[in-house]
Design a protein around this motif. Structure first.
Motif, PDB file in Angstrom:
ATOM      1  N   SER A 100     -47.604 -31.073  44.747  1.00  0.00           N
ATOM      2  CA  SER A 100     -47.917 -32.056  44.068  1.00  0.00           C
ATOM      3  C   SER A 100     -49.339 -32.607  43.969  1.00  0.00           C
ATOM      4  N   SER A 101     -50.421 -31.972  44.649  1.00  0.00           N
ATOM      5  CA  SER A 101     -51.661 -32.024  44.360  1.00  0.00           C
ATOM      6  C   SER A 101     -52.089 -31.592  42.876  1.00  0.00           C
ATOM      7  N   LEU A 102     -51.232 -30.722  42.347  1.00  0.00           N
ATOM      8  CA  LEU A 102     -51.658 -30.084  41.214  1.00  0.00           C
ATOM      9  C   LEU A 102     -50.859 -30.945  39.941  1.00  0.00           C
ATOM     10  N   ASN A 103     -49.494 -31.250  40.467  1.00  0.00           N
ATOM     11  CA  ASN A 103     -48.627 -32.287  39.545  1.00  0.00           C
ATOM     12  C   ASN A 103     -48.502 -31.425  38.163  1.00  0.00           C
ATOM     13  N   GLN A 104     -47.913 -30.156  38.190  1.00  0.00           N
ATOM     14  CA  GLN A 104     -47.891 -29.592  36.879  1.00  0.00           C
ATOM     15  C   GLN A 104     -46.706 -29.860  36.230  1.00  0.00           C
ATOM     16  N   ASN A 105     -46.856 -29.870  34.820  1.00  0.00           N
ATOM     17  CA  ASN A 105     -45.504 -30.065  33.791  1.00  0.00           C
ATOM     18  C   ASN A 105     -45.126 -28.533  33.532  1.00  0.00           C
ATOM     19  N   ALA A 106     -44.233 -28.077  34.159  1.00  0.00           N
ATOM     20  CA  ALA A 106     -43.644 -26.727  33.994  1.00  0.00           C
ATOM     21  C   ALA A 106     -42.550 -26.631  32.743  1.00  0.00           C
ATOM     22  N   GLY A 107     -42.753 -27.584  31.920  1.00  0.00           N
ATOM     23  CA  GLY A 107     -42.056 -27.587  30.773  1.00  0.00           C
ATOM     24  C   GLY A 107     -42.398 -26.594  29.612  1.00  0.00           C
ATOM     25  N   ALA A 108     -43.744 -26.251  29.602  1.00  0.00           N
ATOM     26  CA  ALA A 108     -44.303 -25.699  28.353  1.00  0.00           C
ATOM     27  C   ALA A 108     -45.591 -24.845  29.129  1.00  0.00           C
ATOM     28  N   TRP A 109     -45.562 -23.689  28.657  1.00  0.00           N
ATOM     29  CA  TRP A 109     -46.583 -22.701  29.335  1.00  0.00           C
ATOM     30  C   TRP A 109     -47.835 -23.548  29.464  1.00  0.00           C
ATOM     31  N   ARG A 110     -48.417 -23.978  28.201  1.00  0.00           N
ATOM     32  CA  ARG A 110     -49.832 -24.537  28.425  1.00  0.00           C
ATOM     33  C   ARG A 110     -49.957 -25.641  29.120  1.00  0.00           C
ATOM     34  N   ASN A 111     -48.883 -26.367  29.522  1.00  0.00           N
ATOM     35  CA  ASN A 111     -49.076 -27.639  30.467  1.00  0.00           C
ATOM     36  C   ASN A 111     -48.999 -27.030  32.014  1.00  0.00           C
ATOM     37  N   GLY A 112     -48.293 -26.053  32.170  1.00  0.00           N
ATOM     38  CA  GLY A 112     -48.297 -25.469  33.535  1.00  0.00           C
ATOM     39  C   GLY A 112     -48.520 -23.900  33.561  1.00  0.00           C
ATOM     40  N   PRO A 113     -49.436 -23.431  33.495  1.00  0.00           N
ATOM     41  CA  PRO A 113     -49.523 -21.693  33.010  1.00  0.00           C
ATOM     42  C   PRO A 113     -48.959 -20.975  34.372  1.00  0.00           C
ATOM     43  N   THR A 114     -49.800 -21.435  35.604  1.00  0.00           N
ATOM     44  CA  THR A 114     -49.203 -20.689  36.599  1.00  0.00           C
ATOM     45  C   THR A 114     -47.914 -21.023  37.193  1.00  0.00           C
ATOM     46  N   SER A 115     -47.474 -22.178  36.890  1.00  0.00           N
ATOM     47  CA  SER A 115     -46.091 -22.508  37.333  1.00  0.00           C
ATOM     48  C   SER A 115     -45.061 -21.838  36.562  1.00  0.00           C
ATOM     49  N   ALA A 116     -45.278 -21.588  35.069  1.00  0.00           N
ATOM     50  CA  ALA A 116     -44.587 -20.723  34.267  1.00  0.00           C
ATOM     51  C   ALA A 116     -44.295 -19.431  34.614  1.00  0.00           C
ATOM     52  N   ASP A 120     -41.314 -17.229  36.135  1.00  0.00           N
ATOM     53  CA  ASP A 120     -41.107 -15.866  35.473  1.00  0.00           C
ATOM     54  C   ASP A 120     -40.748 -14.815  36.856  1.00  0.00           C
ATOM     55  N   ARG A 121     -41.756 -14.543  37.520  1.00  0.00           N
ATOM     56  CA  ARG A 121     -41.815 -13.485  38.605  1.00  0.00           C
ATOM     57  C   ARG A 121     -40.837 -13.874  39.547  1.00  0.00           C
ATOM     58  N   VAL A 122     -40.526 -14.999  39.977  1.00  0.00           N
ATOM     59  CA  VAL A 122     -39.520 -15.050  41.096  1.00  0.00           C
ATOM     60  C   VAL A 122     -38.121 -14.955  40.573  1.00  0.00           C
ATOM     61  N   ILE A 123     -37.655 -15.319  39.278  1.00  0.00           N
ATOM     62  CA  ILE A 123     -36.385 -14.837  38.502  1.00  0.00           C
ATOM     63  C   ILE A 123     -36.688 -13.256  38.464  1.00  0.00           C
ATOM     64  N   ARG A 124     -37.432 -12.597  38.233  1.00  0.00           N
ATOM     65  CA  ARG A 124     -37.469 -11.078  38.103  1.00  0.00           C
ATOM     66  C   ARG A 124     -37.239 -10.617  39.576  1.00  0.00           C
ATOM     67  N   TRP A 125     -37.789 -11.110  40.579  1.00  0.00           N
ATOM     68  CA  TRP A 125     -37.196 -10.830  41.965  1.00  0.00           C
ATOM     69  C   TRP A 125     -36.031 -10.908  42.108  1.00  0.00           C
ATOM     70  N   LEU A 126     -35.358 -12.114  41.877  1.00  0.00           N
ATOM     71  CA  LEU A 126     -33.805 -12.190  42.175  1.00  0.00           C
ATOM     72  C   LEU A 126     -32.991 -11.471  41.356  1.00  0.00           C
ATOM     73  N   CYS A 127     -33.311 -11.131  40.251  1.00  0.00           N
ATOM     74  CA  CYS A 127     -32.479 -10.339  39.225  1.00  0.00           C
ATOM     75  C   CYS A 127     -32.497  -8.906  39.954  1.00  0.00           C
ATOM     76  N   GLU A 128     -33.741  -8.223  40.658  1.00  0.00           N
ATOM     77  CA  GLU A 128     -33.656  -7.221  41.301  1.00  0.00           C
ATOM     78  C   GLU A 128     -32.781  -7.122  42.345  1.00  0.00           C
ATOM     79  N   LEU A 129     -33.212  -8.340  43.192  1.00  0.00           N
ATOM     80  CA  LEU A 129     -32.536  -8.397  44.376  1.00  0.00           C
ATOM     81  C   LEU A 129     -31.038  -8.478  44.519  1.00  0.00           C
TER      82      LEU A 129
END
Length: 284
Positions: A100-116, A120-129
């Motif tokens: 909440s302190s960062l309040n990122q907009n994860a709808g686009a990469w430039r608005n929330g680079p680390t969120s995006a 992506d990495r969490v989805i890759r982990w779940l796919c591997e799992l």
């Protein structure tokens, strides 16, 4: 507001909120899990006009402690065993505060680079799992209902891509989806939202242990095909809401492949079995 004043405000409110949360946690052993207040009681409690003048942060926190927390369902209680809501770990609570302190907009990469990139990495982990290959991908959803809606849109568009441009009128024959009568209500709501109509969902009878009956499913698909309809999706349950049942997923996958159907598994909470060495095979 300057950076320093913002920092000072975080420090002041952070200490006050930390105190509220820790004091609430300390009382969980003795506190009742549910409030005796009725809906009428709570309506009276919150029956006030739209506030025009500001409230101080202290007044807001006092209202939380007095009116909100005591009447909430005490999910963190050691005596709470209600369905799927887990006890929130402390790191989860404070991780929410960090986000909440960062309040990122994860709808686009430039608005929330680390969120995006984290998504992506969490989805890759779940796919591997789960055992999906490197071509698999996805998105994080707000919950199981939204996830089912997204999945069934993928199934619909795979069956008739022209629907994306021209709507369901682009398909002359009715599209039909199949799921156990134990399926979550969001499956029926999703076909409504997607313009297919609730009549496009066939709820298939289950056996005495609440698993979908493959013979009845095969028969229903054949009847629909004979009537000129198009079977396009089979939904398997991996943790039905009412019973926890896991359908015979390999058999459903085989049937879907034989009938050119998209195979979606609703594993909104049953998917947690993927973390279990003992039970992971149930999601095969």
């Amino acid at each position: 507001m300057t950076a320093q004043s913002l920092s000072d405000e975080h420090e002041r409110l952070g200490r006050a909120v930390t105190s509220l949360i820790s004091e609430h946690a300390a009382q969980l052993e003795a506190a009742p899990v549910t409030s005796p207040a009725t809906p009428t009681d709570l309506r009276k409690l919150f029956d006030e006009p739209l506030p025009v003048d500001r409230m101080s942060a202290e007044d807001i926190l006092a209202a939380f402690a007095r009116d909100i927390a005591p009447h909430a369902m005490q999910v963190p209680s050691p005596r709470y065993f209600g369905q799927f809501n887990p006890t929130p770990l402390a790191i989860g609570v404070w991780a929410d505060a960090l986000c909440s302190s960062l309040n990122q907009n994860a709808g686009a990469w430039r608005n929330g680079p680390t969120s995006a990139l984290i998504e992506d990495r969490v989805i890759r982990w779940l796919c591997e799992l789960i055992g999906y290959g490197p071509e698999a991908y996805g998105v994080l959803a707000s919950g199981g209902s939204e996830a089912n809606l997204i999945a069934l849109k993928c199934a619909r568009d795979h069956a008739a891509r022209e629907i994306c441009d021209r709507g369901v009128r682009a398909v002359e024959a009715d599209l039909v989806i199949y799921a156990s009568e134990q399926c979550h209500f969001s499956i029926e709501k999703s076909v409504d939202i997607l313009g297919l109509g609730r009549g496009s969902l066939r709820k298939i009878e289950t056996d005495e242990r609440f698993h979908i009956r493959i013979d009845r499913l095969s028969k229903a698909m054949e009847e629909d095909r004979t009537a000129g309809r198009i079977p396009f999706c089979i939904v398997g349950m991996a943790g039905a809401t009412s019973t926890g049942v896991i359908d015979p997923l390999p058999e459903l996958a085989k049937l879907a492949g034989e009938n050119n159907c998209w195979f979606h598994v609703d594993a909104a909470y049953g998917g947690g079995l993927a973390f279990s060495d003992k039970h992971k095979s149930k999601l095969r």
